[in-house]
Write a protein that holds these residues in place. Structure first.
Motif, PDB file in Angstrom:
ATOM      1  N   ASP A   9      18.813  41.087  51.202  1.00 44.55           N
ATOM      2  CA  ASP A   9      19.874  40.563  50.356  1.00 44.55           C
ATOM      3  C   ASP A   9      19.528  39.107  50.101  1.00 44.55           C
ATOM      4  N   VAL A  10      19.159  38.820  48.865  1.00 46.01           N
ATOM      5  CA  VAL A  10      18.728  37.463  48.541  1.00 46.01           C
ATOM      6  C   VAL A  10      19.885  36.579  48.120  1.00 46.01           C
ATOM      7  N   GLY A  11      21.080  37.083  48.256  1.00 43.11           N
ATOM      8  CA  GLY A  11      22.247  36.266  47.924  1.00 43.11           C
ATOM      9  C   GLY A  11      22.549  36.307  46.449  1.00 43.11           C
ATOM     10  N   GLY A  12      22.785  35.167  45.879  1.00 44.97           N
ATOM     11  CA  GLY A  12      23.150  35.079  44.479  1.00 44.97           C
ATOM     12  C   GLY A  12      24.495  34.408  44.361  1.00 44.97           C
ATOM     13  N   ARG A  13      25.040  34.488  43.195  1.00 42.88           N
ATOM     14  CA  ARG A  13      26.342  33.883  42.981  1.00 42.88           C
ATOM     15  C   ARG A  13      27.412  34.635  43.739  1.00 42.88           C
ATOM     16  N   PRO A  14      28.411  33.915  44.233  1.00 44.27           N
ATOM     17  CA  PRO A  14      29.526  34.625  44.853  1.00 44.27           C
ATOM     18  C   PRO A  14      30.299  35.398  43.783  1.00 44.27           C
ATOM     19  N   SER A  15      30.885  36.491  44.178  1.00 44.22           N
ATOM     20  CA  SER A  15      31.640  37.318  43.244  1.00 44.22           C
ATOM     21  C   SER A  15      32.892  36.600  42.761  1.00 44.22           C
ATOM     22  N   LEU A  16      33.206  36.795  41.501  1.00 42.30           N
ATOM     23  CA  LEU A  16      34.435  36.249  40.939  1.00 42.30           C
ATOM     24  C   LEU A  16      35.621  37.159  41.209  1.00 42.30           C
ATOM     25  N   PHE A  17      35.356  38.335  41.798  1.00 39.55           N
ATOM     26  CA  PHE A  17      36.407  39.326  41.974  1.00 39.55           C
ATOM     27  C   PHE A  17      37.480  38.857  42.944  1.00 39.55           C
ATOM     28  N   THR A  18      38.711  39.066  42.513  1.00 38.75           N
ATOM     29  CA  THR A  18      39.870  38.921  43.394  1.00 38.75           C
ATOM     30  C   THR A  18      40.756  40.129  43.137  1.00 38.75           C
ATOM     31  N   PRO A  19      41.557  40.536  44.121  1.00 42.96           N
ATOM     32  CA  PRO A  19      42.468  41.654  43.884  1.00 42.96           C
ATOM     33  C   PRO A  19      43.417  41.381  42.711  1.00 42.96           C
ATOM     34  N   GLU A  20      43.828  40.135  42.545  1.00 41.19           N
ATOM     35  CA  GLU A  20      44.742  39.798  41.444  1.00 41.19           C
ATOM     36  C   GLU A  20      44.064  39.980  40.084  1.00 41.19           C
ATOM     37  N   LEU A  21      42.808  39.575  39.989  1.00 41.21           N
ATOM     38  CA  LEU A  21      42.071  39.763  38.735  1.00 41.21           C
ATOM     39  C   LEU A  21      41.883  41.249  38.469  1.00 41.21           C
ATOM     40  N   GLY A  22      41.583  42.010  39.502  1.00 42.96           N
ATOM     41  CA  GLY A  22      41.446  43.453  39.349  1.00 42.96           C
ATOM     42  C   GLY A  22      42.732  44.102  38.858  1.00 42.96           C
ATOM     43  N   GLU A  23      43.865  43.665  39.412  1.00 42.78           N
ATOM     44  CA  GLU A  23      45.163  44.196  38.980  1.00 42.78           C
ATOM     45  C   GLU A  23      45.431  43.856  37.518  1.00 42.78           C
ATOM     46  N   LEU A  24      45.091  42.641  37.096  1.00 42.47           N
ATOM     47  CA  LEU A  24      45.311  42.235  35.703  1.00 42.47           C
ATOM     48  C   LEU A  24      44.455  43.077  34.763  1.00 42.47           C
ATOM     49  N   ILE A  25      43.196  43.260  35.109  1.00 44.75           N
ATOM     50  CA  ILE A  25      42.314  44.076  34.273  1.00 44.75           C
ATOM     51  C   ILE A  25      42.862  45.497  34.149  1.00 44.75           C
ATOM     52  N   CYS A  26      43.274  46.082  35.256  1.00 41.38           N
ATOM     53  CA  CYS A  26      43.806  47.453  35.230  1.00 41.38           C
ATOM     54  C   CYS A  26      45.111  47.532  34.452  1.00 41.38           C
ATOM     55  N   LYS A  67      36.732  48.909  46.552  1.00 41.16           N
ATOM     56  CA  LYS A  67      37.059  50.336  46.603  1.00 41.16           C
ATOM     57  C   LYS A  67      38.421  50.574  45.952  1.00 41.16           C
ATOM     58  N   SER A  68      39.388  49.751  46.294  1.00 40.13           N
ATOM     59  CA  SER A  68      40.719  49.860  45.713  1.00 40.13           C
ATOM     60  C   SER A  68      40.680  49.614  44.203  1.00 40.13           C
ATOM     61  N   PHE A  69      39.885  48.631  43.777  1.00 32.48           N
ATOM     62  CA  PHE A  69      39.762  48.340  42.347  1.00 32.48           C
ATOM     63  C   PHE A  69      39.164  49.529  41.602  1.00 32.48           C
ATOM     64  N   ALA A  70      38.123  50.132  42.149  1.00 25.47           N
ATOM     65  CA  ALA A  70      37.485  51.275  41.485  1.00 25.47           C
ATOM     66  C   ALA A  70      38.476  52.414  41.283  1.00 25.47           C
ATOM     67  N   ILE A  71      39.299  52.666  42.282  1.00 24.31           N
ATOM     68  CA  ILE A  71      40.319  53.714  42.178  1.00 24.31           C
ATOM     69  C   ILE A  71      41.348  53.349  41.110  1.00 24.31           C
ATOM     70  N   SER A  72      41.808  52.112  41.133  1.00 27.81           N
ATOM     71  CA  SER A  72      42.804  51.648  40.154  1.00 27.81           C
ATOM     72  C   SER A  72      42.245  51.649  38.743  1.00 27.81           C
ATOM     73  N   TYR A  73      40.977  51.266  38.605  1.00 27.49           N
ATOM     74  CA  TYR A  73      40.331  51.249  37.296  1.00 27.49           C
ATOM     75  C   TYR A  73      40.277  52.653  36.699  1.00 27.49           C
ATOM     76  N   LYS A  74      39.875  53.617  37.498  1.00 28.59           N
ATOM     77  CA  LYS A  74      39.805  54.997  37.003  1.00 28.59           C
ATOM     78  C   LYS A  74      41.184  55.510  36.592  1.00 28.59           C
ATOM     79  N   ARG A  75      42.189  55.177  37.379  1.00 30.17           N
ATOM     80  CA  ARG A  75      43.559  55.598  37.043  1.00 30.17           C
ATOM     81  C   ARG A  75      44.021  54.920  35.764  1.00 30.17           C
ATOM     82  N   ALA A  76      43.719  53.635  35.611  1.00 30.65           N
ATOM     83  CA  ALA A  76      44.101  52.904  34.396  1.00 30.65           C
ATOM     84  C   ALA A  76      43.439  53.525  33.166  1.00 30.65           C
ATOM     85  N   MET A  77      42.188  53.939  33.305  1.00 28.04           N
ATOM     86  CA  MET A  77      41.494  54.583  32.184  1.00 28.04           C
ATOM     87  C   MET A  77      42.157  55.921  31.835  1.00 28.04           C
TER      88      MET A  77
END
Length: 83
Positions: A9-26, A67-77
């Motif tokens: 794992d060479v690292g990289g940028r930290p993820s911008l993901f937050t549960p709140e952002l995931g909820e807004l997208i869904c 994992k929670s976001f992936a489930i919510s995303y599929k349901r939102a779709m």
């Protein structure tokens, strides 16, 4: 000398993901908006490829939040197809 290849794992940028952002997208998807329109027009939204990577990472249970976001995303779709 071993023929075994290891991937670090060479690292990289930290993820911008937050549960709140995931909820807004869904929530926006559930209202009928496409991911393309959300990522292309809503200020502060990540690139569409980033969101799709979060979904894929969630499917392999990279973190509980993803994992929670992936489930919510599929349901939102699914909900969006009913609108």
């Amino acid at each position: 000398m071993s023929d075994e290849i290891t991937i670090k794992d060479v690292g990289g940028r930290p993820s911008l993901f937050t549960p709140e952002l995931g909820e807004l997208i869904c929530a926006l998807i559930s209202e009928g908006k496409s991911l393309n329109s959300i990522c292309g027009t809503v200020n502060g939204m990540p690139y569409i490829g980033t969101v799709l990577r979060w979904v894929l990472d969630g499917e392999v249970e990279k973190t509980e939040d993803l994992k929670s976001f992936a489930i919510s995303y599929k349901r939102a779709m699914e909900i969006r197809t009913e609108i």
